[in-house]
Design an enzyme around this catalytic site. Structure first.
Site, PDB file in Angstrom:
ATOM      1  N   ASN A  24       0.849  -1.190   0.000  1.00 54.48           N
ATOM      2  CA  ASN A  24       0.000   0.000   0.000  1.00 54.48           C
ATOM      3  C   ASN A  24       0.894   1.253   0.000  1.00 54.48           C
ATOM      4  OD1 ASN A  24      -1.378   2.268   1.178  1.00 54.48           O
ATOM      5  ND2 ASN A  24      -3.055   0.901   1.713  1.00 54.48           N
ATOM      6  N   ASP A  36      -1.477  -4.334   9.757  1.00 59.04           N
ATOM      7  CA  ASP A  36      -2.852  -4.565   9.332  1.00 59.04           C
ATOM      8  C   ASP A  36      -3.707  -3.520  10.035  1.00 59.04           C
ATOM      9  OD1 ASP A  36      -4.338  -6.319   7.509  1.00 59.04           O
ATOM     10  OD2 ASP A  36      -5.615  -6.601   9.259  1.00 59.04           O
ATOM     11  N   SER A  37      -4.493  -2.832   9.248  1.00 54.04           N
ATOM     12  CA  SER A  37      -5.214  -1.694   9.811  1.00 54.04           C
ATOM     13  C   SER A  37      -6.585  -1.597   9.165  1.00 54.04           C
ATOM     14  CB  SER A  37      -4.399  -0.409   9.591  1.00 54.04           C
ATOM     15  OG  SER A  37      -3.908  -0.345   8.270  1.00 54.04           O
ATOM     16  N   LYS A  93      -0.547  14.193  10.880  1.00 55.01           N
ATOM     17  CA  LYS A  93      -1.247  12.902  10.860  1.00 55.01           C
ATOM     18  C   LYS A  93      -0.392  11.842  11.573  1.00 55.01           C
ATOM     19  CE  LYS A  93      -3.113   9.068   8.292  1.00 55.01           C
ATOM     20  NZ  LYS A  93      -3.228   8.283   7.076  1.00 55.01           N
ATOM     21  N   ARG A 130      -1.398   4.536  13.164  1.00 54.81           N
ATOM     22  CA  ARG A 130      -0.117   3.977  12.683  1.00 54.81           C
ATOM     23  C   ARG A 130       1.060   4.634  13.393  1.00 54.81           C
ATOM     24  NH1 ARG A 130      -1.484   4.341   8.084  1.00 54.81           N
ATOM     25  NH2 ARG A 130      -2.288   2.217   8.097  1.00 54.81           N
TER      26      ARG A 130
HETATM   27  P1  ITT Z   1      -1.071  -4.125   2.648  1.00 54.50           P
HETATM   28  O1  ITT Z   1      -1.811  -5.329   3.189  1.00 54.50           O
HETATM   29  O2  ITT Z   1      -0.270  -4.430   1.446  1.00 54.50           O
HETATM   30  O3  ITT Z   1      -0.300  -3.417   3.722  1.00 54.50           O
HETATM   31  P2  ITT Z   1      -3.749  -3.049   2.386  1.00 54.50           P
HETATM   32  O4  ITT Z   1      -4.277  -1.734   1.925  1.00 54.50           O
HETATM   33  O5  ITT Z   1      -4.396  -4.296   1.835  1.00 54.50           O
HETATM   34  O6  ITT Z   1      -2.168  -3.058   2.135  1.00 54.50           O
HETATM   35  P3  ITT Z   1      -4.884  -3.598   4.991  1.00 54.50           P
HETATM   36  O7  ITT Z   1      -5.393  -4.944   4.650  1.00 54.50           O
HETATM   37  O8  ITT Z   1      -4.244  -3.406   6.339  1.00 54.50           O
HETATM   38  O9  ITT Z   1      -3.795  -3.089   3.958  1.00 54.50           O
HETATM   39  O10 ITT Z   1      -6.088  -2.568   4.809  1.00 54.50           O
HETATM   40  C1  ITT Z   1      -6.066  -1.343   5.414  1.00 54.50           C
HETATM   41  C2  ITT Z   1      -7.140  -0.454   4.806  1.00 54.50           C
HETATM   42  O11 ITT Z   1      -7.691   0.362   5.851  1.00 54.50           O
HETATM   43  C3  ITT Z   1      -6.507   0.524   3.803  1.00 54.50           C
HETATM   44  O12 ITT Z   1      -6.539  -0.001   2.496  1.00 54.50           O
HETATM   45  C4  ITT Z   1      -7.369   1.753   3.985  1.00 54.50           C
HETATM   46  O13 ITT Z   1      -8.535   1.632   3.211  1.00 54.50           O
HETATM   47  C5  ITT Z   1      -7.750   1.692   5.454  1.00 54.50           C
HETATM   48  N1  ITT Z   1      -6.766   2.484   6.249  1.00 54.50           N
HETATM   49  C6  ITT Z   1      -5.815   2.002   7.090  1.00 54.50           C
HETATM   50  N2  ITT Z   1      -5.070   3.001   7.598  1.00 54.50           N
HETATM   51  C7  ITT Z   1      -5.554   4.124   7.072  1.00 54.50           C
HETATM   52  C8  ITT Z   1      -5.197   5.481   7.171  1.00 54.50           C
HETATM   53  O14 ITT Z   1      -4.155   5.869   7.901  1.00 54.50           O
HETATM   54  N3  ITT Z   1      -5.906   6.379   6.491  1.00 54.50           N
HETATM   55  C9  ITT Z   1      -6.948   6.002   5.714  1.00 54.50           C
HETATM   56  N4  ITT Z   1      -7.343   4.746   5.531  1.00 54.50           N
HETATM   57  C10 ITT Z   1      -6.649   3.795   6.209  1.00 54.50           C
END
Ligand code: ITT
Length: 197
Positions: free
Chosen positions: A11, A70-71, A178, A184
């Site tokens: 990401n 994971d977020s 931020k 994070r």
């Molecule tokens: P990786 O697994 O490759 O790290 P991903 O986007 O699939 O990428 P996640 O499964 O952890 O990662 O999904 C996290 C989603 O949550 C991310 O795609 C955003 O839509 C949202 N998210 C997480 N942190 C955020 C932030 O700081 N600001 C805005 N949206 C966030």
């Protein structure tokens, strides 16, 4: 010699924030794509399980220590959704825009006071793929879901995440602010403390 760590994320928004937040750590943090690591399947039912799956996959493919995040966004009026499915809320491979649109539509009739939400972040550090004692760090960031997007910083749901302390959307905050407040930022600072010991 500084230690090399593989960062198990594809990401771009997360990678930018990791680079800013880990500047002072005496480590070379390498994104997994540059090492040819295939994407892990996120089959877990919790942030911690998915973070472990991603970190273990990257460590196994590279032989390096690995870091994964994971977020996601928990919205109270949606009983915690999209949660661990935040990246794929509008379907596999969905764009940030499609996810935000789906969220705004789901909350169309929800009044102000019930639009409470929070970002969760779970970061895992594995010394190697079979590390039996992973380091886990968590961060939570409370806010509310706006009725329309604002700002063009950040990524994901930032344009619709209202930050009460700053009276603006997360996507209107300069990156340094931020990172100081975010889920994070909190989790990564905790990890850096542990890694420095
Ligand atoms: P990786 O697994 O490759 O790290 P991903 O986007 O699939 O990428 P996640 O499964 O952890 O990662 O999904 C996290 C989603 O949550 C991310 O795609 C955003 O839509 C949202 N998210 C997480 N942190 C955020 C932030 O700081 N600001 C805005 N949206 C966030």
């Amino acid at each position: 010699m500084s230690r090399r760590i593989v960062l198990a994320s594809n990401n771009a928004g997360k990678l930018r924030e990791f680079n800013q937040l880990l500047q002072d750590l005496d480590c070379e943090v390498v994104p997994q794509a540059s090492l040819g690591v295939p994407e892990a399947e996120e089959t877990g039912l919790s942030f911690v399980e998915n973070a472990l799956l991603k970190a273990r996959n990257a460590a196994a493919h590279t032989g390096l220590p690995a870091l994964a995040d994971d977020s996601g966004l928990e919205v109270d009026a949606l009983r915690g959704a999209p949660g661990i499915y935040s990246a794929r809320y509008a379907g596999a491979g969905a764009s940030d825009q499609a996810n935000v649109d789906k969220l705004l539509a789901a909350l169309e009739d929800v009044p102000e006071a019930q639009r409470t939400a929070r970002f969760q972040c779970l970061i895992v550090y594995l010394r190697h793929a079979e590390d039996p004692t992973p380091i886990l760090c968590q961060g939570t960031w409370e806010g509310r879901i706006l009725r329309s997007p604002r700002g063009d910083q950040g990524f994901g749901y930032d344009p619709v995440f209202y930050v009460p302390q700053q009276d603006c959307a997360s996507a209107q905050l300069p990156p340094a602010i931020k990172n100081r407040l975010s889920h994070r930022g909190q989790a990564l600072r905790r990890l850096v403390e542990v890694l420095r010991r």
